[in-house]
Design a protein around this motif. Sequence first.
Motif, short mmCIF file in Angstrom:
data_model
loop_
_atom_site.label_atom_id
_atom_site.label_comp_id
_atom_site.label_asym_id
_atom_site.label_seq_id
_atom_site.Cartn_x
_atom_site.Cartn_y
_atom_site.Cartn_z
N ASP A 145 20.45 -0.24 14.92
CA ASP A 145 19.36 -0.99 14.85
C ASP A 145 18.28 -1.26 14.23
OD1 ASP A 145 21.47 -2.41 15.97
OD2 ASP A 145 20.46 -3.20 17.65
N ARG A 146 17.77 0.14 14.60
CA ARG A 146 16.18 0.56 14.21
C ARG A 146 16.50 1.04 12.95
NH1 ARG A 146 15.13 4.25 18.25
NH2 ARG A 146 14.45 3.14 19.78
N ASP A 147 17.28 2.05 12.84
CA ASP A 147 17.88 2.80 11.21
C ASP A 147 18.07 1.67 10.37
OD1 ASP A 147 17.47 4.79 12.23
OD2 ASP A 147 19.71 5.64 12.94
N TRP A 148 19.33 0.25 10.80
CA TRP A 148 19.15 -0.41 9.18
C TRP A 148 17.57 -1.33 9.10
CZ3 TRP A 148 21.52 -2.52 5.53
CH2 TRP A 148 21.85 -3.39 5.30
N SER A 149 16.88 -1.60 10.57
CA SER A 149 15.99 -2.82 9.91
C SER A 149 15.01 -1.54 9.69
CB SER A 149 14.90 -3.01 10.93
OG SER A 149 14.51 -1.90 11.75
N ARG A 150 14.88 0.20 9.42
CA ARG A 150 14.35 0.49 7.91
C ARG A 150 14.86 0.31 7.07
NH1 ARG A 150 14.28 5.77 11.05
NH2 ARG A 150 12.81 5.01 12.60
N GLU A 151 16.17 0.97 6.48
CA GLU A 151 16.35 0.82 5.28
C GLU A 151 16.23 -0.04 4.73
OE1 GLU A 151 18.93 2.52 1.96
OE2 GLU A 151 18.07 3.26 4.27
N LYS A 152 16.20 -1.59 5.92
CA LYS A 152 16.45 -2.93 4.67
C LYS A 152 14.75 -2.95 4.47
CE LYS A 152 16.53 -6.28 8.33
NZ LYS A 152 17.13 -6.75 9.12
N GLN A 153 13.73 -2.75 4.91
CA GLN A 153 12.38 -2.64 4.72
C GLN A 153 12.00 -1.84 3.67
OE1 GLN A 153 9.89 -4.46 5.69
NE2 GLN A 153 11.22 -5.19 7.28
N ARG A 154 13.29 -1.04 3.21
CA ARG A 154 12.63 0.19 2.18
C ARG A 154 13.68 -0.54 1.15
NH1 ARG A 154 15.23 4.63 4.87
NH2 ARG A 154 13.47 5.58 6.09
N VAL A 155 14.86 -1.27 1.17
CA VAL A 155 15.24 -2.29 0.05
C VAL A 155 14.84 -3.33 -0.40
CG1 VAL A 155 17.32 -3.70 0.17
CG2 VAL A 155 17.81 -1.31 0.77
N PHE A 156 14.24 -3.60 -0.03
CA PHE A 156 12.86 -4.85 -0.20
C PHE A 156 11.79 -4.43 -0.82
CE2 PHE A 156 15.40 -7.17 3.53
CZ PHE A 156 15.67 -8.71 2.02
N ARG A 157 11.14 -3.31 -0.32
CA ARG A 157 10.26 -2.39 -1.38
C ARG A 157 10.32 -2.57 -2.59
NH1 ARG A 157 8.10 1.42 2.71
NH2 ARG A 157 9.08 0.89 4.15
N THR A 158 11.69 -1.94 -2.42
CA THR A 158 11.95 -1.29 -4.19
C THR A 158 12.32 -2.51 -5.09
OG1 THR A 158 14.44 -0.82 -3.27
CG2 THR A 158 12.27 0.89 -3.53
#
Length: 159
Positions: A145-158
Amino acid sequence: MNKATVKKLHQGGTIAQNRRARHDYFIEEKFEAGMSLLGWEVKSLRAGKMNLSESYVIFKNGEAFLFGSQIMPLLSASTHVVPEANRTRKLLLSRREIEKLMGAVNQKGYSCVPLACYWKGALVKCEIALVKGKQLHDKRATEKDRDWSREKQRVFRTA
């Protein structure tokens, strides 16, 4: 450091955290407890020399004690006292809180561990929690879950 800088550092800052506890346990309920300390321990805490990683809370004779925490003594702390780094320290809680914690630990199978130590004004407070142990698959799910939320933040930032 001069006195003004020391005051700014300790007006509410965290002294030590137990990150391992957040990884190994489900946190059910948190409590704030005062700590009974000696003079050399307070000086060491101002320097940030505390470790909570292997500590836990024990109950004896209707009182709560922090067992296994380390406060490393300063070289210049005191000449007439022999400092003991792994001393068992008394936690200051109300009678009702102690009874609630003791009941949960003795009857319901909970454990009691410290999460953090911090300054609250001129006082040292310890945040303790009732916890249940995590199984290996629970730890993996939390990490996923932690990895997924981190990845989600990266996607929304880019995007």
